[in-house]
Design an enzyme around this catalytic site. Structure first.
Site, PDB file in Angstrom:
ATOM      1  CG  ASP A 124      -2.085  -0.918   1.140  1.00  0.00           C
ATOM      2  OD1 ASP A 124      -2.324  -1.465   0.055  1.00  0.00           O
ATOM      3  OD2 ASP A 124      -2.755  -1.127   2.174  1.00  0.00           O
TER       4      ASP A 124
ATOM      5  NE  ARG B 279      -7.718  -0.883   3.467  1.00  0.00           N
ATOM      6  CZ  ARG B 279      -7.729  -2.187   3.716  1.00  0.00           C
ATOM      7  NH1 ARG B 279      -7.753  -2.621   4.948  1.00  0.00           N
ATOM      8  NH2 ARG B 279      -7.735  -3.060   2.717  1.00  0.00           N
TER       9      ARG B 279
ATOM     10  CD  GLU C 112       6.857  -2.047  -5.184  1.00  0.00           C
ATOM     11  OE1 GLU C 112       7.999  -1.598  -5.199  1.00  0.00           O
ATOM     12  OE2 GLU C 112       5.994  -1.633  -4.394  1.00  0.00           O
TER      13      GLU C 112
HETATM   14  N1  COS Z   1      -3.819  -4.063   4.666  1.00  0.00           N
HETATM   15  C1  COS Z   1      -4.015  -4.882   5.719  1.00  0.00           C
HETATM   16  N2  COS Z   1      -4.523  -6.123   5.616  1.00  0.00           N
HETATM   17  C2  COS Z   1      -4.858  -6.553   4.388  1.00  0.00           C
HETATM   18  C3  COS Z   1      -4.683  -5.749   3.248  1.00  0.00           C
HETATM   19  C4  COS Z   1      -4.157  -4.455   3.426  1.00  0.00           C
HETATM   20  N3  COS Z   1      -3.952  -3.625   2.385  1.00  0.00           N
HETATM   21  N4  COS Z   1      -5.105  -6.428   2.169  1.00  0.00           N
HETATM   22  C5  COS Z   1      -5.533  -7.620   2.608  1.00  0.00           C
HETATM   23  N5  COS Z   1      -5.368  -7.687   3.949  1.00  0.00           N
HETATM   24  C6  COS Z   1      -5.754  -8.790   4.831  1.00  0.00           C
HETATM   25  C7  COS Z   1      -7.244  -9.037   4.680  1.00  0.00           C
HETATM   26  O1  COS Z   1      -7.963  -8.215   5.574  1.00  0.00           O
HETATM   27  C8  COS Z   1      -7.367 -10.500   5.027  1.00  0.00           C
HETATM   28  O2  COS Z   1      -7.323 -10.635   6.431  1.00  0.00           O
HETATM   29  P1  COS Z   1      -8.174 -11.775   7.173  1.00  0.00           P
HETATM   30  O3  COS Z   1      -7.597 -13.078   6.706  1.00  0.00           O
HETATM   31  O4  COS Z   1      -7.935 -11.498   8.611  1.00  0.00           O
HETATM   32  O5  COS Z   1      -9.588 -11.589   6.729  1.00  0.00           O
HETATM   33  C9  COS Z   1      -6.085 -11.093   4.459  1.00  0.00           C
HETATM   34  O6  COS Z   1      -5.144 -10.017   4.363  1.00  0.00           O
HETATM   35  C10 COS Z   1      -6.303 -11.726   3.108  1.00  0.00           C
HETATM   36  O7  COS Z   1      -6.811 -10.729   2.235  1.00  0.00           O
HETATM   37  P2  COS Z   1      -7.515 -11.078   0.856  1.00  0.00           P
HETATM   38  O8  COS Z   1      -8.594 -12.093   1.103  1.00  0.00           O
HETATM   39  O9  COS Z   1      -7.909  -9.807   0.202  1.00  0.00           O
HETATM   40  O10 COS Z   1      -6.319 -11.785   0.054  1.00  0.00           O
HETATM   41  P3  COS Z   1      -6.298 -12.468  -1.365  1.00  0.00           P
HETATM   42  O11 COS Z   1      -5.517 -13.699  -1.214  1.00  0.00           O
HETATM   43  O12 COS Z   1      -7.651 -12.505  -1.966  1.00  0.00           O
HETATM   44  O13 COS Z   1      -5.367 -11.521  -2.299  1.00  0.00           O
HETATM   45  C11 COS Z   1      -4.260  -9.693  -3.318  1.00  0.00           C
HETATM   46  C12 COS Z   1      -5.098 -10.281  -2.164  1.00  0.00           C
HETATM   47  C13 COS Z   1      -4.552 -10.219  -4.707  1.00  0.00           C
HETATM   48  C14 COS Z   1      -4.592  -8.234  -3.257  1.00  0.00           C
HETATM   49  C15 COS Z   1      -2.770  -9.968  -2.962  1.00  0.00           C
HETATM   50  O14 COS Z   1      -2.473 -11.337  -3.105  1.00  0.00           O
HETATM   51  C16 COS Z   1      -1.815  -9.147  -3.768  1.00  0.00           C
HETATM   52  O15 COS Z   1      -1.623  -7.958  -3.506  1.00  0.00           O
HETATM   53  N6  COS Z   1      -1.138  -9.744  -4.770  1.00  0.00           N
HETATM   54  C17 COS Z   1      -0.124  -9.086  -5.529  1.00  0.00           C
HETATM   55  C18 COS Z   1       1.185  -9.280  -4.842  1.00  0.00           C
HETATM   56  C19 COS Z   1       2.229  -8.351  -5.363  1.00  0.00           C
HETATM   57  O16 COS Z   1       2.029  -7.151  -5.443  1.00  0.00           O
HETATM   58  N7  COS Z   1       3.387  -8.906  -5.690  1.00  0.00           N
HETATM   59  C20 COS Z   1       4.501  -8.160  -6.113  1.00  0.00           C
HETATM   60  C21 COS Z   1       5.572  -8.325  -5.111  1.00  0.00           C
HETATM   61  S1  COS Z   1       6.584  -6.969  -4.890  1.00  0.00           S
HETATM   62  S2  COS Z   1       7.909  -7.130  -6.270  1.00  0.00           S
END
Ligand code: COS
Length: 381
Positions: free
Chosen positions: A240, A311, A363
């Site tokens: 984020d 957030r 990212e």
């Molecule tokens: N801040 C805090 N907590 C978060 C959050 C955030 N921004 N986003 C998700 N969470 C928490 C959720 O609240 C959830 O918590 P609970 O299990 O307690 O309910 C948990 O994390 C899982 O969240 P969610 O169900 O949304 O996860 P998903 O597996 O559906 O996937 C995405 C989420 C697709 C958004 C995530 O896998 C992602 O960002 N993928 C891309 C990764 C990336 O950017 N890779 C590049 C690496 S850097 S080179």
């Protein structure tokens, strides 16, 4: 209230970063793009300027850049060279988990190492089978008598060949899915850690990406950031924050390509007049200029929200997507405006085009950003 006025200090920082991009980065950006050598002398100078260790807080003796400071600086660095921007800003990415979940002792120990010399830290989340689906990580860290035994593979680790330590995400409770992940700091010298060959890339060739192999690598319990199971949330909160910095990179790169195209459009004479006189060209440039400004506004909004402790999952995903899609669009059209010259290695436009592509991927791909935005708006945020 949202206030995006730069302070006098931020304006000075912006000027200093731009001067660095002009005087230090631009003269060698083509060299490092061609050779894919690691630009160590440039990083030493970036460290002397405080750009490499920007995320180390003032209370620990570091520059203590705010998120707004970071986006202002990184736009300029990316204007100079997107590869060097990625390599430099990767330190901020790797330090974010420490900021979010590190204890005061952990912050002091790991962050101040970056003040002693031009050192790098690297962020290791992605795996061969867990890229977009970050919760599907297969790397395990099983606690055994106060030590985690780390096994698995991480890939596309930026700066990994040269990093002093890594912030690594692994499953400490394999039965719990995304809730079974934890974040660990792993020093480079850890026995059982093998660093693979550097990736040969299409663009951003001044940055470095490697695969890390962990085989029974021993990581002390005290190197865990936050409590067990917090890893996924730490990774998401990190992204984020840092997606706004990627957005700033997109703005800087887009601006570089736009400036080249504008200059050419104003000076290239065809049919007895500058090609800018054709609305096909001037309206195209008007649209690109508009999108660059809009990208910057989204970027600054996302950064400002981080600084306010708000957030910003939606806003940083919007900024990252819009700014990096814009960078791709601007760099593509810059080549079109420059014509044959734009396609030639005589001109930086083709480098900008190759560099832009990676920004839509890393990212979190821009498809994943749209998923994040969709989830956020579905939940009324
Ligand atoms: N801040 C805090 N907590 C978060 C959050 C955030 N921004 N986003 C998700 N969470 C928490 C959720 O609240 C959830 O918590 P609970 O299990 O307690 O309910 C948990 O994390 C899982 O969240 P969610 O169900 O949304 O996860 P998903 O597996 O559906 O996937 C995405 C989420 C697709 C958004 C995530 O896998 C992602 O960002 N993928 C891309 C990764 C990336 O950017 N890779 C590049 C690496 S850097 S080179």
């Amino acid at each position: 209230m949202l206030d995006l006025t730069l302070t006098p200090d931020q304006m000075k920082l912006q000027e200093r970063a731009h001067a660095f991009a002009i005087d230090v980065i631009r003269p060698v950006s083509r060299h490092y793009d061609t050779t894919a050598e690691w630009p160590e002398p440039i990083f030493r100078l970036a460290w002397e300027q405080g750009f490499l260790q920007a995320a180390v807080p003032k209370s620990l003796g570091g520059p203590g850049h705010s998120q707004m400071d970071e986006v202002v600086v990184n736009e300029e660095i990316a204007w100079g060279c997107a590869g060097m921007y990625t390599a430099i800003s990767a330190n901020t990415l790797a330090l974010a988990p420490l900021h979010i979940a590190g204890s005061p002792e952990q912050k002091k120990f790991w962050m101040t190492r970056l003040l002693e010399a031009p050192r790098l830290a690297a962020f290791a989340l992605t795996e061969p089978e867990a890229g977009s689906d970050a919760g599907a990580i297969a790397c395990t860290a099983i606690l055994n008598r106060g030590v985690y035994l780390l096994n698995g593979t991480k890939c596309y680790v930026t700066g990994g060949a040269y990093a002093d330590y890594f912030t690594v995400f692994a499953k400490t409770d394999p039965g719990k899915g995304a809730r079974g992940l934890s974040a660990l700091v792993v020093p480079r010298a850890t026995p059982g850690l093998r660093i693979g060959a550097s990736m040969d890339k299409m663009g951003q060739r001044a940055s470095n990406q490697v695969t890390l192999h962990f085989e029974q690598a021993e990581v002390p319990l005290e190197n865990r950031l936050g409590s067990e199971g917090m890893g996924f949330a730490i990774a998401m909160k990190t992204l984020d924050q840092t997606r706004a910095i990627v957005a700033a990179g997109g703005v800087g790169l887009a601006r570089a390509a736009y400036e080249l195209a504008l200059e050419h459009a104003k000076t290239r004479i065809q049919f007895g007049q500058p090609i800018f006189s054709n609305q096909a060209i001037s309206f195209l440039l008007a649209d690109l200029a508009t999108k660059i400004e809009a990208s910057r506004l989204l970027t600054w909004q996302a950064a400002w929200m981080t600084d306010q402790g708000l957030r910003n999952s939606k806003q940083s995903a919007m900024a990252k997507t819009y700014a990096t899609d814009t960078a791709m669009e601007v760099t593509t059209n810059a080549i079109q405006i420059l014509g044959g010259l734009g396609y030639s290695r005589e001109c930086l436009a083709e480098k900008f085009f190759r560099d832009a592509k990676l920004m839509q991927i890393y990212e979190g791909t821009n498809q994943i950003q749209r998923l994040v935005i969709a989830k956020e708006i579905q939940q009324g945020r």
